[in-house]
Scaffold this motif. Structure first.
Motif, PDB file in Angstrom:
ATOM      1  N   PHE A   3       0.835  -1.206   0.000  1.00 10.76           N
ATOM      2  CA  PHE A   3       0.000   0.000   0.000  1.00 10.76           C
ATOM      3  C   PHE A   3       0.868   1.254   0.000  1.00 10.76           C
ATOM      4  N   VAL A   4       1.864   1.283   0.862  1.00  7.88           N
ATOM      5  CA  VAL A   4       2.724   2.468   0.974  1.00  7.88           C
ATOM      6  C   VAL A   4       3.521   2.682  -0.314  1.00  7.88           C
ATOM      7  N   ILE A   5       4.058   1.621  -0.876  1.00  6.92           N
ATOM      8  CA  ILE A   5       4.865   1.737  -2.096  1.00  6.92           C
ATOM      9  C   ILE A   5       4.014   2.221  -3.268  1.00  6.92           C
ATOM     10  N   VAL A   6       2.867   1.606  -3.468  1.00  7.06           N
ATOM     11  CA  VAL A   6       1.997   2.034  -4.571  1.00  7.06           C
ATOM     12  C   VAL A   6       1.482   3.454  -4.314  1.00  7.06           C
ATOM     13  N   GLY A   7       1.197   3.758  -3.065  1.00  2.00           N
ATOM     14  CA  GLY A   7       0.804   5.123  -2.717  1.00  2.00           C
ATOM     15  C   GLY A   7       1.901   6.128  -3.051  1.00  2.00           C
ATOM     16  N   GLY A   8       3.150   5.749  -2.829  1.00  2.00           N
ATOM     17  CA  GLY A   8       4.269   6.615  -3.189  1.00  2.00           C
ATOM     18  C   GLY A   8       4.371   6.836  -4.686  1.00  2.00           C
ATOM     19  N   LEU A   9       4.059   5.806  -5.463  1.00  2.00           N
ATOM     20  CA  LEU A   9       4.044   5.957  -6.921  1.00  2.00           C
ATOM     21  C   LEU A   9       2.944   6.924  -7.350  1.00  2.00           C
ATOM     22  N   PHE A  10       1.799   6.853  -6.680  1.00  3.89           N
ATOM     23  CA  PHE A  10       0.735   7.814  -6.979  1.00  3.89           C
ATOM     24  C   PHE A  10       1.107   9.215  -6.505  1.00  3.89           C
ATOM     25  N   GLU A  11       1.972   9.328  -5.511  1.00  5.67           N
ATOM     26  CA  GLU A  11       2.470  10.646  -5.117  1.00  5.67           C
ATOM     27  C   GLU A  11       3.286  11.245  -6.259  1.00  5.67           C
TER      28      GLU A  11
END
Length: 108
Positions: free
Chosen positions: A5-13
């Motif tokens: 979740f955090v990694i994919v969220g960072g990509l969306f950042e």
């Protein structure tokens, strides 16, 4: 799963930063909508990750992915300068996130 979740969220950042640039001060519809959707997804995924991860570590990873991803895309595709100092700064962000992750800690 929390790390995913955090990694994919960072990509969306990274995506929301690039959409923000492309929106030209929110004057272009599609990049502005892309920004809004990317922010919502990014924050939502970070929130899900924070259920199980320490806030300091998860947030640093999320921000680090976004910052490094945006800087790299800027260099590779948007004509941002690829100076030695900029490259060193990107490497230090990655190193700092890795060290914070290695420091561990409990979420509770």
């Amino acid at each position: 799963m929390a790390w995913l979740f955090v990694i994919v969220g960072g990509l969306f950042e990274t995506a929301f930063a690039l959409c923000l640039k492309a929106s030209d001060g929110f004057s272009k519809l599609w990049p502005t909508l892309g920004f809004a959707v990317s922010v919502a997804i990014s924050m939502g995924l970070l929130g899900l990750g924070l259920r199980d991860l320490p806030v300091g570590t998860a947030y640093a990873v999320w921000v680090g992915i976004g910052a490094v991803g945006t800087a790299v895309v800027g260099i590779l595709y948007l004509g941002d300068p690829a100076t030695v100092l900029r490259t060193a700064a990107i490497a230090m962000i990655v190193g700092g996130v890795v060290m914070l992750n290695l420091a561990g800690g409990s979420a509770h």
